[in-house]
Design an enzyme around this catalytic site. Structure first.
Site, mmCIF file in Angstrom:
data_model
loop_
_atom_site.group_PDB
_atom_site.id
_atom_site.type_symbol
_atom_site.label_atom_id
_atom_site.label_comp_id
_atom_site.label_asym_id
_atom_site.label_seq_id
_atom_site.Cartn_x
_atom_site.Cartn_y
_atom_site.Cartn_z
ATOM 1 N N LYS A 69 0.862 -0.745 -0.197
ATOM 2 C CA LYS A 69 0.104 0.194 -0.470
ATOM 3 C C LYS A 69 0.479 1.353 -0.824
ATOM 4 O O LYS A 69 2.139 1.191 0.924
ATOM 5 C CB LYS A 69 -1.350 0.178 0.900
ATOM 6 N N SER A 144 -9.550 1.943 3.706
ATOM 7 C CA SER A 144 -8.214 3.165 2.543
ATOM 8 C C SER A 144 -7.214 1.873 1.588
ATOM 9 O O SER A 144 -7.184 2.336 0.746
ATOM 10 C CB SER A 144 -7.612 4.188 3.543
ATOM 11 N N SER A 168 -10.141 0.797 6.848
ATOM 12 C CA SER A 168 -9.288 0.758 5.854
ATOM 13 C C SER A 168 -9.097 -0.861 4.811
ATOM 14 O O SER A 168 -8.490 -0.991 3.873
ATOM 15 C CB SER A 168 -8.294 1.335 5.933
#
Length: 177
Positions: A69, A144, A168
């Site tokens: 990420k 996210s 997330s």
């Protein structure tokens, strides 16, 4: 290979039934095929991944492709946090997490998208544009870790790094199945 999870791929690579280079090449080909539709890759490190796949390999997940990420530093890459407001200097070193993740044998194919600074529950950063759900590109991936969820759901890789401070991972996992 998209039918296998990370454990199965690691076992096939360890047993010699598959080569890490074949698995990585298949993941890169799939990424190049689907990313124009889903926009889940913030940056790629395909060249480096191909070199790493040639070995030597070690770790429980030796040779299994993945993405990090884009809120963790990977040495030599930029960390944008989904924003135009961050610097674009390459990281001097990998974060402690990335070092630990890499030590497990994962081969990093690049950075997955996230909302700007990971602050919203949908992955639509102004810096890169919306990440699309591979099941229906009119739908959200959530956030996210939306880029990570989209890459796994699209069969690019069996596992991606994600992190969760308030949904997330859970929200994108739900949105992307």
């Amino acid at each position: 290979m998209a039918d296998h999870d990370g454990v199965a791929l690691a076992q096939l690579i360890a047993s010699g039934q598959l080569k890490a280079s074949e698995v990585v090449e298949a993941a890169i080909n799939r990424a190049q095929q689907v990313n124009p539709k889903i926009n889940a890759i913030a940056s790629d490190s395909f060249t480096e991944a191909k070199m790493q796949a040639k070995g030597p390999l070690s770790g429980v997940f030796a040779g299994v492709p993945s993405f990090i990420k884009d809120n963790e530093d990977v040495k030599g890459g930029v960390t944008l946090f989904g924003s135009n407001a961050t610097h674009t200097r390459p990281a001097q070193k990998s974060s402690a997490f990335v070092k630990q993740y890499s030590a497990q044998g994962f081969i990093n194919l690049g950075k997955s998208t996230l909302p700007e600074f990971g602050l919203t529950a949908t992955t639509e950063p102004s810096a890169l544009g919306a990440t699309r759900n591979p099941w229906n590109t009119d739908h959200s991936t959530g956030g996210s870790s939306g880029g990570a969820a989209a890459l796994v759901a699209a069969g690019v890789v069996p596992i991606c790094h994600g992190n969760d401070g308030g949904g997330s991972i859970r929200i994108p996992a739900s949105c992307c199945g």
